[in-house]
Design a protein around this motif. Structure first.
Motif, PDB file in Angstrom:
ATOM      1  N   UNK A  52      18.827  35.438  16.514  1.00 45.26           N
ATOM      2  CA  UNK A  52      18.156  36.597  17.101  1.00 45.26           C
ATOM      3  C   UNK A  52      17.755  36.344  18.552  1.00 45.26           C
ATOM      4  N   UNK A  53      17.185  35.189  18.819  1.00 45.61           N
ATOM      5  CA  UNK A  53      16.750  34.856  20.178  1.00 45.61           C
ATOM      6  C   UNK A  53      17.956  34.524  21.050  1.00 45.61           C
ATOM      7  N   UNK A  54      17.856  34.798  22.344  1.00 45.60           N
ATOM      8  CA  UNK A  54      18.809  34.230  23.291  1.00 45.60           C
ATOM      9  C   UNK A  54      18.627  32.715  23.248  1.00 45.60           C
ATOM     10  N   UNK A  55      19.710  31.975  23.423  1.00 46.59           N
ATOM     11  CA  UNK A  55      19.643  30.515  23.308  1.00 46.59           C
ATOM     12  C   UNK A  55      18.608  29.915  24.266  1.00 46.59           C
ATOM     13  N   UNK A  56      18.647  30.320  25.524  1.00 52.50           N
ATOM     14  CA  UNK A  56      17.714  29.765  26.505  1.00 52.50           C
ATOM     15  C   UNK A  56      16.273  30.065  26.163  1.00 52.50           C
ATOM     16  N   UNK A  57      16.014  31.288  25.738  1.00 55.32           N
ATOM     17  CA  UNK A  57      14.647  31.689  25.385  1.00 55.32           C
ATOM     18  C   UNK A  57      14.194  30.957  24.123  1.00 55.32           C
ATOM     19  N   UNK A  98       3.951  33.070  26.765  1.00 53.72           N
ATOM     20  CA  UNK A  98       3.522  34.479  26.715  1.00 53.72           C
ATOM     21  C   UNK A  98       4.407  35.313  27.645  1.00 53.72           C
ATOM     22  N   UNK A  99       4.696  34.778  28.825  1.00 57.66           N
ATOM     23  CA  UNK A  99       5.560  35.499  29.753  1.00 57.66           C
ATOM     24  C   UNK A  99       6.947  35.755  29.182  1.00 57.66           C
ATOM     25  N   UNK A 100       7.508  34.747  28.510  1.00 58.29           N
ATOM     26  CA  UNK A 100       8.806  34.933  27.865  1.00 58.29           C
ATOM     27  C   UNK A 100       8.734  36.002  26.784  1.00 58.29           C
TER      28      UNK A 100
END
Length: 106
Positions: A52-57, A98-100
């Protein structure tokens, strides 16, 4: 469900760090085994979260949250010092997480 998988991955990543410290350069066999098993479990659950998440995130969240957990547990249970500089670092990491999250990462 992806946040649940990420939480499990974080818990086991913290276990990896603690176990690796106790493994004494992989000379202590039981702690070495615990390190390897914890690492496999952490990676497995991270891979589920990354569906679900982008790999980097996802990777950034995983390492950041686990890093903060390791520092806090080190201070609570292993007598490691938690100085104001570390506290600022923890606050910056939390701010980044939190920003992510606010960026709509997942």
């Amino acid at each position: 469900m992806h946040w649940f998988y990420l939480a499990i991955a974080v818990i086991f990543e913290i276990a990896v760090a603690i176990s690796a410290g106790k493994a004494k350069g992989f000379t202590n066999i039981p702690w070495t085994i615990a390190t390897l098993i914890s690492g496999a479990i952490a990676t497995f659950f991270l891979s589920l979260a990354l569906l679900t998440f982008d790999v980097g995130i996802g990777y950034a969240l995983w390492t950041s949250i686990a890093g903060v957990g390791i520092v806090i547990l080190g201070a609570l249970f292993f007598g490691e010092r938690l100085e104001w500089k570390k506290m600022i670092g923890i606050a910056l990491v939390i701010g980044g997480v939190v920003g992510l999250r606010l960026s709509g990462a997942a």
